[in-house]
Design an enzyme around this catalytic site. Structure first.
Site, short mmCIF file in Angstrom:
data_model
loop_
_atom_site.label_atom_id
_atom_site.label_comp_id
_atom_site.label_asym_id
_atom_site.label_seq_id
_atom_site.Cartn_x
_atom_site.Cartn_y
_atom_site.Cartn_z
N LYS A 160 0.86 -1.20 0.00
CA LYS A 160 0.00 0.00 0.00
C LYS A 160 0.88 1.24 0.00
O LYS A 160 2.06 1.20 0.39
CB LYS A 160 -0.95 0.03 1.19
CG LYS A 160 -0.30 0.09 2.57
CD LYS A 160 0.07 1.49 3.04
CE LYS A 160 0.78 1.50 4.39
NZ LYS A 160 1.65 2.62 4.65
N GLY A 164 4.92 -6.21 5.67
CA GLY A 164 4.72 -7.15 6.79
C GLY A 164 3.25 -7.28 7.15
O GLY A 164 2.75 -8.39 7.38
N SER A 165 2.54 -6.16 7.19
CA SER A 165 1.11 -6.18 7.52
C SER A 165 0.33 -6.96 6.46
O SER A 165 -0.57 -7.76 6.78
CB SER A 165 0.54 -4.76 7.57
OG SER A 165 1.19 -4.02 8.58
N SER A 166 0.68 -6.75 5.20
CA SER A 166 -0.02 -7.43 4.11
C SER A 166 0.24 -8.94 4.17
O SER A 166 -0.66 -9.75 3.89
CB SER A 166 0.44 -6.84 2.77
OG SER A 166 -0.37 -7.30 1.74
N ASP A 183 -2.17 -1.53 10.46
CA ASP A 183 -2.35 -1.51 9.00
C ASP A 183 -2.88 -2.84 8.45
O ASP A 183 -3.15 -2.94 7.25
CB ASP A 183 -1.00 -1.24 8.30
CG ASP A 183 -0.56 0.21 8.44
OD1 ASP A 183 -1.37 1.05 8.88
OD2 ASP A 183 0.61 0.49 8.10
O1 C5P Z 1 0.06 -1.19 15.03
P1 C5P Z 1 1.49 -1.36 14.67
O2 C5P Z 1 2.13 -2.51 15.42
O3 C5P Z 1 1.76 -1.43 13.22
O4 C5P Z 1 2.24 -0.03 15.18
C1 C5P Z 1 3.62 0.07 15.27
C2 C5P Z 1 3.97 1.27 16.13
O5 C5P Z 1 3.67 2.48 15.45
C3 C5P Z 1 3.20 1.36 17.44
O6 C5P Z 1 3.84 0.60 18.45
C4 C5P Z 1 3.26 2.84 17.73
O7 C5P Z 1 4.51 3.20 18.25
C5 C5P Z 1 3.15 3.46 16.35
N1 C5P Z 1 1.76 3.78 15.97
C6 C5P Z 1 1.11 4.84 16.58
N2 C5P Z 1 -0.18 5.14 16.23
C7 C5P Z 1 -0.82 4.43 15.28
C8 C5P Z 1 -0.18 3.34 14.63
C9 C5P Z 1 1.12 3.06 15.00
O8 C5P Z 1 1.68 5.54 17.43
N3 C5P Z 1 -2.07 4.75 14.96
#
Ligand code: C5P
Length: 324
Positions: free
Chosen positions: A17, A110-112, A144
């Protein structure tokens, strides 16, 4: 791809994305950031191959040694989550990942992969989860992951997991495409980018839900995709994290400058927390012309580059989930 069992493996594509808008509104009680984004699937994809593994373990193999394939990988986390939720601890799989999306690039590779694993294993193991259930599991894996499961063009709110589809244009006049570039030497930690942004801008964060909802409505009414379909003047592509990453990374500053030097694009920005950068074009041909004209200089400055169409719709969630 070698098949362990000689059977035809189940195959799921995992597209990358880009962010056509990434706006940080404030901070939430769970310490994540409250976001207003437009995410868009692009035609650069990994492929996952799934086979049953009768010994009940999850084995992940990948075509590159650069990727971590232990329990930190979202594919393994997706498999463990499904085993836990279903209570079927004996389920096993051999998963082969053919990696094409650059790693640590802000393209949600990684998310995908995690989303593709939830969908592929739902089918392989006949678990019968619906799309709503799979999207809930996806939100547990990462912010994501729900978007990469649903794909196409979506507004993403909350921490990124609340999706609203955007009606896309896909006609001869507007068959949007990007030129994507990335320095292979640079990768950015997403938590670092958010923390850095917070350090500088926290005093200006919105605090009230009413203010968040006003910003969401402004984005719905004044978004890039709608402006392109109406032939209006275009809002520039906003990515708040770009401010902090650009400041630290010379390859991001230089890359943005290079893309700007090809003036006929519709907009330029970093994707996600970077460091990949893209220029948006009205057609794939125009993106390829820009890539051709920049080829020497991109190579000289050690950038990798890809041209890719935007994918207005993905159907794979319907394919790999049980009817509601
Ligand atoms: O959700 P994900 O594991 O992908 O997020 C990785 C890091 O990115 C979170 O630990 C946080 O530090 C930051 N993040 C955030 N706010 C979001 C998404 C991600 O602060 N909405």
């Amino acid at each position: 791809m070698d098949s362990a069992s000689g059977q035809t493996p189940l195959i799921v594509s995992a597209p990358a994305k880009i962010n056509l808008h990434l706006e940080i509104l404030g901070i939430r009680s769970d310490s994540f950031h409250e976001l207003a984004m437009i995410m868009q699937s692009v035609d650069v994809a990994d492929t996952l191959f799934f086979e049953n593994n009768s010994n009940g373990t999850i084995l992940l193999k990948c075509n590159t040694s650069q990727l971590i394939t232990d329990e930190n990988n979202l594919i393994i986390q997706a498999a463990d989550l499904l085993k836990f939720e279903s209570g079927l601890c004996n389920l096993g799989a051999v998963i082969h990942l053919e990696k094409r999306i650059p790693i640590g690039a802000g393209l949600a590779g990684g998310s995908s992969n995690g989303a593709a694993a939830l969908m592929g294993l739902n089918k392989l193991w006949n678990l019968g989860y619906t799309s709503t259930q799979l999207l809930n599991f996806a939100a547990k894996l990462g912010s994501d992951v729900p978007f990469t499961m649903k794909g196409g063009a979506q507004f993403c709110f909350g921490r990124g997991e609340i999706l609203e589809p955007i009606k896309c244009i896909h006609s001869d006049e507007a068959n949007l495409a990007i030129l994507l570039i990335k320095s292979p030497k640079t990768s950015i930690s997403t938590p670092w980018a958010f923390q850095q942004y917070k350090k500088i801008w926290e005093s200006q964060y919105l605090k009230e839900e009413i203010d968040f909802s006003i910003r969401r409505q402004i984005l719905r009414e004044n978004n890039l995709i709608a402006s392109i379909s109406r032939n209006d003047s275009l809002p520039s592509i906003k990515n708040d994290l770009q401010k902090v990453v650009e400041e630290r990374e010379e390859s991001v500053r230089k890359g943005l400058y290079l893309l700007r030097s090809r003036g006929e694009n519709l907009g330029i920005a970093m994707s996600g927390s970077g460091p990949s950068l893209f220029a948006l074009f009205r057609t794939l041909d125009l993106a390829q012309v820009a890539q051709f004209k920049l080829a020497e200089i991109l190579k000289g400055q050690d950038y990798e580059s890809w041209c890719s169409s935007l994918l207005p719709y993905l159907t794979h969630l319907d394919e790999y989930s049980h009817n509601e």
